[in-house]
Design a protein around this motif. Structure first.
Motif, PDB file in Angstrom:
ATOM      1  N   SER A 159       0.982  -0.882   0.186  1.00 28.84           N
ATOM      2  CA  SER A 159      -0.404   0.005  -0.231  1.00 28.84           C
ATOM      3  C   SER A 159       0.672   1.135  -0.005  1.00 28.84           C
ATOM      4  O   SER A 159       2.216   1.309   0.871  1.00 28.84           O
ATOM      5  N   THR A 160       0.311   2.075  -0.351  1.00 32.67           N
ATOM      6  CA  THR A 160       0.834   3.293  -0.651  1.00 32.67           C
ATOM      7  C   THR A 160       0.253   4.341   0.469  1.00 32.67           C
ATOM      8  O   THR A 160       1.403   5.805   0.940  1.00 32.67           O
ATOM      9  N   GLN A 161       0.101   3.201   1.175  1.00 34.56           N
ATOM     10  CA  GLN A 161      -0.711   4.830   2.306  1.00 34.56           C
ATOM     11  C   GLN A 161       0.607   5.250   3.019  1.00 34.56           C
ATOM     12  O   GLN A 161       1.152   4.379   3.482  1.00 34.56           O
ATOM     13  N   ALA A 162       0.058   6.640   3.510  1.00 40.15           N
ATOM     14  CA  ALA A 162       1.374   7.080   4.857  1.00 40.15           C
ATOM     15  C   ALA A 162       0.063   6.661   6.054  1.00 40.15           C
ATOM     16  O   ALA A 162      -1.045   6.154   5.888  1.00 40.15           O
ATOM     17  N   PHE A 163       0.637   7.280   7.123  1.00 40.41           N
ATOM     18  CA  PHE A 163      -0.063   6.317   8.528  1.00 40.41           C
ATOM     19  C   PHE A 163      -0.991   8.068   8.994  1.00 40.41           C
ATOM     20  O   PHE A 163      -1.251   8.111  10.233  1.00 40.41           O
ATOM     21  N   ILE A 164      -1.398   8.718   7.756  1.00 42.24           N
ATOM     22  CA  ILE A 164      -1.969  10.150   8.414  1.00 42.24           C
ATOM     23  C   ILE A 164      -3.606   9.435   7.679  1.00 42.24           C
ATOM     24  O   ILE A 164      -3.284   9.524   6.963  1.00 42.24           O
ATOM     25  N   GLY A 165      -4.150   9.708   9.306  1.00 36.81           N
ATOM     26  CA  GLY A 165      -5.553   8.931   8.930  1.00 36.81           C
ATOM     27  C   GLY A 165      -5.625   7.553   9.420  1.00 36.81           C
ATOM     28  O   GLY A 165      -6.145   7.399  11.140  1.00 36.81           O
TER      29      GLY A 165
ATOM     30  N   PRO B 251       7.535   6.244   6.048  1.00 31.82           N
ATOM     31  CA  PRO B 251       7.074   6.838   7.756  1.00 31.82           C
ATOM     32  C   PRO B 251       6.638   8.272   7.948  1.00 31.82           C
ATOM     33  O   PRO B 251       7.302   8.652   8.610  1.00 31.82           O
ATOM     34  N   ALA B 252       5.170   8.647   7.291  1.00 32.59           N
ATOM     35  CA  ALA B 252       4.618   9.748   8.016  1.00 32.59           C
ATOM     36  C   ALA B 252       3.962   9.140   9.088  1.00 32.59           C
ATOM     37  O   ALA B 252       3.072   8.238   8.834  1.00 32.59           O
ATOM     38  N   PHE B 253       3.610  10.087   9.752  1.00 34.64           N
ATOM     39  CA  PHE B 253       2.521   9.324  11.417  1.00 34.64           C
ATOM     40  C   PHE B 253       1.727  10.247  11.470  1.00 34.64           C
ATOM     41  O   PHE B 253       2.049  11.456  11.631  1.00 34.64           O
ATOM     42  N   ASP B 254       0.690  10.174  12.256  1.00 32.91           N
ATOM     43  CA  ASP B 254      -0.100  11.165  12.722  1.00 32.91           C
ATOM     44  C   ASP B 254       0.799  11.591  13.757  1.00 32.91           C
ATOM     45  O   ASP B 254       1.603  10.335  14.161  1.00 32.91           O
ATOM     46  N   GLY B 255       0.029  12.860  14.718  1.00 35.05           N
ATOM     47  CA  GLY B 255       0.923  12.468  15.874  1.00 35.05           C
ATOM     48  C   GLY B 255       0.984  12.296  17.284  1.00 35.05           C
ATOM     49  O   GLY B 255       1.740  12.174  17.480  1.00 35.05           O
ATOM     50  N   ASN B 256      -0.183  11.777  17.204  1.00 34.84           N
ATOM     51  CA  ASN B 256      -1.220  10.970  18.052  1.00 34.84           C
ATOM     52  C   ASN B 256      -0.749   9.783  17.900  1.00 34.84           C
ATOM     53  O   ASN B 256      -1.541   8.314  18.569  1.00 34.84           O
ATOM     54  N   GLU B 257      -0.230   9.098  16.870  1.00 34.14           N
ATOM     55  CA  GLU B 257      -0.044   7.663  16.200  1.00 34.14           C
ATOM     56  C   GLU B 257       0.180   6.404  17.687  1.00 34.14           C
ATOM     57  O   GLU B 257       1.866   6.551  18.137  1.00 34.14           O
ATOM     58  N   ARG B 258      -0.478   5.465  18.125  1.00 32.46           N
ATOM     59  CA  ARG B 258       0.388   5.341  19.183  1.00 32.46           C
ATOM     60  C   ARG B 258       1.586   4.302  19.254  1.00 32.46           C
ATOM     61  O   ARG B 258       2.290   4.308  20.183  1.00 32.46           O
ATOM     62  N   LEU B 259       1.913   3.702  17.672  1.00 31.10           N
ATOM     63  CA  LEU B 259       3.018   2.942  16.893  1.00 31.10           C
ATOM     64  C   LEU B 259       4.046   3.631  17.911  1.00 31.10           C
ATOM     65  O   LEU B 259       4.983   2.804  17.940  1.00 31.10           O
ATOM     66  N   ILE B 260       4.175   5.467  17.520  1.00 29.97           N
ATOM     67  CA  ILE B 260       5.174   5.887  17.855  1.00 29.97           C
ATOM     68  C   ILE B 260       5.063   6.423  19.114  1.00 29.97           C
ATOM     69  O   ILE B 260       6.450   6.669  19.861  1.00 29.97           O
ATOM     70  N   THR B 261       3.787   6.823  19.739  1.00 27.80           N
ATOM     71  CA  THR B 261       4.237   6.964  21.407  1.00 27.80           C
ATOM     72  C   THR B 261       4.125   6.047  22.096  1.00 27.80           C
ATOM     73  O   THR B 261       5.015   6.236  23.307  1.00 27.80           O
ATOM     74  N   VAL B 262       4.591   4.816  21.982  1.00 27.71           N
ATOM     75  CA  VAL B 262       5.232   3.991  22.539  1.00 27.71           C
ATOM     76  C   VAL B 262       6.938   4.180  23.375  1.00 27.71           C
ATOM     77  O   VAL B 262       7.506   3.396  23.585  1.00 27.71           O
ATOM     78  N   PHE B 263       7.445   4.669  21.404  1.00 28.86           N
ATOM     79  CA  PHE B 263       9.212   5.101  21.923  1.00 28.86           C
ATOM     80  C   PHE B 263       9.080   6.765  23.031  1.00 28.86           C
ATOM     81  O   PHE B 263      10.663   6.593  23.016  1.00 28.86           O
ATOM     82  N   GLY B 264       8.318   6.753  23.675  1.00 27.81           N
ATOM     83  CA  GLY B 264       8.552   8.001  24.176  1.00 27.81           C
ATOM     84  C   GLY B 264       8.981   8.319  24.913  1.00 27.81           C
ATOM     85  O   GLY B 264       9.915   9.249  25.294  1.00 27.81           O
ATOM     86  N   GLU B 265       9.334   7.378  25.544  1.00 30.39           N
ATOM     87  CA  GLU B 265      10.070   8.169  27.189  1.00 30.39           C
ATOM     88  C   GLU B 265      11.358   7.135  27.206  1.00 30.39           C
ATOM     89  O   GLU B 265      12.684   7.470  27.317  1.00 30.39           O
ATOM     90  N   TYR B 266      11.757   6.958  25.254  1.00 29.75           N
ATOM     91  CA  TYR B 266      13.629   6.111  24.464  1.00 29.75           C
ATOM     92  C   TYR B 266      14.407   7.403  24.184  1.00 29.75           C
ATOM     93  O   TYR B 266      15.645   7.218  23.853  1.00 29.75           O
ATOM     94  N   LEU B 267      13.217   8.150  23.755  1.00 33.28           N
ATOM     95  CA  LEU B 267      13.806   8.768  23.023  1.00 33.28           C
ATOM     96  C   LEU B 267      14.467  10.715  23.733  1.00 33.28           C
ATOM     97  O   LEU B 267      14.174  10.350  24.323  1.00 33.28           O
ATOM     98  N   CYS B 268      15.458  10.971  23.087  1.00 35.65           N
ATOM     99  CA  CYS B 268      16.175  11.891  23.556  1.00 35.65           C
ATOM    100  C   CYS B 268      15.643  13.265  23.172  1.00 35.65           C
ATOM    101  O   CYS B 268      16.286  14.851  23.542  1.00 35.65           O
ATOM    102  N   ARG B 269      14.705  13.498  22.069  1.00 36.49           N
ATOM    103  CA  ARG B 269      14.362  15.669  21.518  1.00 36.49           C
ATOM    104  C   ARG B 269      13.274  14.486  20.783  1.00 36.49           C
ATOM    105  O   ARG B 269      12.937  13.437  20.657  1.00 36.49           O
TER     106      ARG B 269
END
Length: 469
Positions: free
Chosen positions: A104-110, A167-185
């Motif tokens: 699929s060519t869909q982004a993860f926006i929507g 790899p363009a994601f909704d700002g609230n995408e759960r798949l990305i927030t899983v990594f929140g505590e590990y990010l340096c910025r």
């Protein structure tokens, strides 16, 4: 015969021929002969051939080349005569290329990633985060993760980003927030969209090869297993599936034969010694240790031919860009003039060296040149300030970020919008692989304008099916 049926019938006929076991026994000239008899000609004189990679190719009368291009939907056609001898090998199917994994060519926006897939990855990330950073030092992705994060977490992240078509994601995408505590910025983008960089395969390879080179075979095997486990989970979403399957075919042999890549990885030991001693040593064009590049080549060599298109981003950036433009034109098929709509998105790409027009078919080239003459290509100054940790290349190679009033694109539904955003972002990333341009942290102008139209449709974590587009 209705216009679209002509292309559909020709496509079905070529697919049947390539699927016939006798196709493999034909010489290349014989294959060219049977394909040349099935070329379609539209009233404007354009010649169309359904060929390599199970995709349509358009003949460019200006230079005699065949360009990847989806066919028109509203033109009458006739069979055309074309000399088989002038068909290049690159447009002739060799067989496995007709069995590429559909994606699929869909982004993860929507459309969000499914709750089940996200939960499985969350469990994997949590388990990976309990490893020691002393046993699993962060040898790649250090621009994203804090220094005390083990490389097992980076392996999950890197696999997700490498496998994603765009790899363009909704700002609230759960798949990305899983990594929140590990990010340096904070990640690039804003609360609405995260336009994330696509890492090279070499970054994943480096995580594994460094441990093998250090004599930590158990840790190297664990990292390879994390990559494989992540790819296996991602295969349930078609936006990840083609590259996830390709990555599995590259990594699984390492799990079955411990130490399979140790010989290749050890090529880097001499380079490490050189660096330590201050003696000169050679590195490849990506400044990787020779052992890392050798392991990368070993991984790529294990991938079967039928998955080759998923690896073009690594093996042939020029061809990858051409396929991305094809995907973008297909995603814009709902517009009255797909060629002009495609050119409008291409107008966002920086082309200070004039490299782009020669890579387009003559229809796209004319539409793009029309925009260029109107001053609508690369019209803004581009982003020259670098957000923390994410460098943005300045002139030459910068990209336009200010919305340009080129063409209004109004997708009929959210799935179509996601497909356009994904294909446009993938095209921007692919152009970066060819030209060195960077996509700014808030996306390109046309993508950002479309996002502003659909932000109110964001899922906000409502579960739904994102199986395919």
């Amino acid at each position: 015969m209705p216009p679209w049926d002509a292309f559909t019938a020709a496509e079905a006929e070529v697919r049947a021929m390539v699927a016939d076991p006798r196709w493999q026994g034909l010489s290349v000239p014989d294959r060219a002969h049977v394909l040349a008899a099935r070329i379609l000609v539209t009233p404007d004189g354009d010649r169309w051939l359904f060929g390599a990679h199970a995709r349509w190719h358009l003949y460019d009368p200006a230079d005699g080349r065949w360009h990847l291009a989806p066919p028109p939907r509203n033109a009458r056609v006739r069979k055309g005569q074309h000399a088989a001898a002038v068909l290049p090998d690159a447009v002739i199917p060799y067989g496995p290329d007709f069995h590429a994994e559909p994606g699929s060519t869909q982004a993860f926006i929507g459309p969000d990633v499914s709750a089940d897939l996200t939960e499985r990855l969350r469990v994997l990330v949590r388990a990976s985060g309990r490893k020691s950073e002393l046993d699993y030092p962060l040898t790649a992705f250090d621009e994203i993760f804090a220094s005390d994060v083990p490389s097992t977490v980076a392996a999950v992240w890197g696999t997700i980003m490498w496998c994603a078509y765009a790899p363009a994601f909704d700002g609230n995408e759960r798949l990305i927030t899983v990594f929140g505590e590990y990010l340096c910025r904070p990640l690039p983008g804003d609360e609405w969209v995260r336009w994330l960089p696509a890492p090279p395969l070499l970054d994943l390879v480096t995580l594994v090869a460094e441990r093998a080179r250090a004599g930590r075979a158990r840790e190297a095997l664990r990292l390879a297993a994390v990559i494989a486990d992540t790819a296996q989970i991602l295969m349930s979403d078609t936006r990840f599936r083609p590259r996830a399957l390709a990555l599995l075919t590259m990594v699984e042999p390492v799990l079955r034969r411990t130490g399979l890549d140790d010989g290749a990885a050890s090529l880097g030991r001499r380079a490490v010694a050189c660096v330590t001693s201050g003696a000169p040593c050679e590195r490849d064009h990506r400044h990787a240790l020779p052992g890392d590049e050798a392991v990368r080549r070993a991984w790529l060599g294990r991938c079967p031919a039928r998955l080759g298109r998923a690896l073009l981003v690594e093996t042939d950036p020029e061809a990858h860009f051409s396929h991305s433009v094809y995907d973008l034109a297909e995603a814009l098929a709902f517009t009255p003039d797909p060629a002009r709509a495609t050119a409008a998105f291409l107008a966002d790409l920086s082309d200070s060296r004039g490299l782009l027009p020669a890579r387009l078919d003559h229809r796209l080239r004319m539409a793009y040149e029309e925009l260029r003459r109107a001053g609508l290509t690369g019209t803004s100054a581009g982003e020259t300030t670098a957000p923390d940790g994410f460098s943005v290349q300045g002139r030459p190679g910068e990209v336009s970020t200010a919305p340009a009033p080129v063409l209004e694109v109004a997708p009929p539904d959210r799935a179509s919008a996601a497909a356009v955003l994904g294909a446009a972002y993938a095209t921007g990333l692919a152009w970066g692989g060819v030209s060195g341009a960077r996509v700014p942290e808030r996306g390109l102008a046309g993508q950002s304008a479309l996002v502003r139209k659909i932000v109110h449709e964001r899922d906000d974590h409502l579960e739904h099916d994102t199986g395919h587009f």
